[in-house]
Design a protein around this motif. Structure first.
Motif: not given
Lengths: 332, 332
Positions: A79, A102, A117, A120-121, A126, B116-117, B119-121, B123
């Protein structure tokens, strides 16, 4: 896990390490012993300042990756962002990493936007290892936002000096001695300030909003932290920040500092202190992270701050929207 | 859940709805009946094209939010970006939403980067409702990347027409009839193309890399999809894309299209088709989403594509790095 409206709690996210590359002026400042690499020449053997900035970004990524003993293959994603139009420092530097990228734009808040971010990933399953990075370069920023250096224009009394530097953090699920406990995402805050040479005033309300939201949503008080640190409000913005927080019922004065007030000595021709994506990125990844490793500070709240203006928006009479993201790092 | 190196599977993420606002030219094209709002004048009562773009961005956010029956309070965060320097369309438009904002820069891939980000947040349990949006405006993009319209410069034969439009998606954990099943994050891919008027050629390798990675990591074949859709490769890029995918062992020709080849009629003065952040954002949120709602297509792979160049990087002799993010939407 989300708590409150803007704050996330993380179970299993760690700061593995961080790296910093800075320019010559930053390398003569009070934090010089903390930085991994100090340039001898701000063009770093390149034929433009933009290319030198990109090289710093790449070097910060490589240094951080190597300090964390990771191969390219083990890095899941990057990121990153920077101040240049179309974030060319981040995207060109990430070209050779052969890793998911990203691109972010949070102006000078980018390092915290990216760490938030990334956390969170990692916490969401993820990613295992994420590189977060941000950079700025005094000379490329002057050319883009103000005037090329060759014009010899003078700074205004409230202007800050853009840091030449790149910082990178490695965020991971592998336990280390610095845990990322929580973070608060920011809203765009705009109180109508239009002076593009007074960024501290434009960004302080965003920092105050995010930090007070963090304290409220985590039900903590300023004295629970060893250090509450904003990104690059500078001297004037720092004073304003203390007042804005007092208005919200928080006395942060005894634990508060600003990266933009830490990186230069007062006589280093930057009367209002420093700014730029590279400011919080290098001060945190260089100095604060090292002090946490050395157990000198244990509970840190870092809130980098960004001014989301462009020269075009200023020419068209717009005010300066600010944003800030806060991350709580804890020595374990 | 992460599968493979670049792909995520989502358990509980849905596209609630989407909205699109387009300019006059787009409103005369083959997709005109799909758009929520067509401007009668590309300045939309503002005194600059930049302010008109910002207004489109804001309107797309509002329309999407209202179509999903959400209040501002129920929107957890916005992921957004655009083509203008310092993403001023996204950040200024998000000012009044009083919501967490994450600024992205993925050039014309931004709508997929944001979905995409988001959806990750969702999920990962960090958000319930996320607004994702991207915009571009022909006239503000021409001024920034090429020449102001008043100069009357001619396009080159391979250049594409930047879409005037903004599109927004609402990503949520509340079941709807379009599920977001999986997504693949892209790497920066640069094969050394330097012609800034031939973006399709610069971006096609990134799209081919991301889509082939998606197919490999999800163990699926092109014929498993009703539609594989790239963002804005244009006519030349589309041809190249089919060849690049064939080189990787995939025949996509029977299910493949490109948003940049869909939004204009061939005689609408855009010989190579369209481009811009607003291209995939409006074609997907307008037309493709509606066709999915109407059960005309069931399994869609959308891969928006971005060219991470800037005028400065081109002037300094750099090639054009591309990036692409793919999202798999499935009608349920």
């Amino acid at each position: 896990m989300k708590i409150g409206k803007q704050t996330f709690l993380f179970n299993n996210v760690y700061l593995q390490t961080g790296a910093s590359v800075v320019g010559t002026k930053e390398g003569e400042g009070p934090l010089k012993d903390y930085f991994d690499l100090i340039l001898k020449d701000d063009k770093w053997c390149e034929d433009s300042f933009e290319k030198a900035e990109r090289k710093m970004f790449k070097e910060a990524l490589e240094l951080a990756k190597n300090k964390a003993n990771l191969t390219n293959e083990q890095v899941d994603m990057i990121f990153g962002g920077d101040l240049l139009n179309q974030i060319i420092s981040a995207s060109f530097a990430s070209r050779e990493m052969d890793t998911v990228f990203f691109g972010l734009y949070g102006a000078c808040s980018t390092i915290c936007e990216s760490i938030l971010l990334a956390s969170c990933m990692v916490d969401g399953g993820f990613a295992n290892n994420v590189l977060c990075a941000a950079s700025s370069h005094f000379s490329s920023a002057e050319r883009q936002y103000r005037f090329p250096l060759e014009y010899g224009s003078s700074p205004t009394p409230t202007s800050q000096w853009t840091v030449t530097g790149a910082g990178a953090s490695v965020i991971s699920d592998k336990p280390s001695n610095i845990k990322i406990v929580a973070g608060t995402a920011g809203k765009i805050i705009d109180l109508g300030i239009k002076d593009a040479n007074n960024m501290g005033a434009a960004m302080a309300p965003a920092a105050a909003d995010t930090i007070s939201t963090f304290l409220r949503e985590t039900d903590t008080q300023p004295e629970d932290y060893d250090l509450i640190l904003t990104g690059d409000l500078g001297l004037f913005g720092k004073e304003l920040m203390i007042k804005l927080m007092a208005d919200k019922g928080y006395d942060i004065s005894s634990v508060y500092n600003d990266c933009g007030c830490m990186i230069f000595y007062k006589d280093q021709t930057a009367p209002m202190g420093a700014s730029g994506c590279g400011c919080a990125a290098t001060v945190f990844n260089g100095a604060v992270r090292q002090d946490m490793e050395d157990n000198k500070v244990k509970n840190v709240l870092l809130a980098a701050t960004g001014a989301m203006l462009s020269p075009v928006s200023s020419f068209q009479g717009e005010s300066i929207p600010g944003i800030s993201y806060a991350i709580n790092f804890r020595r374990v």
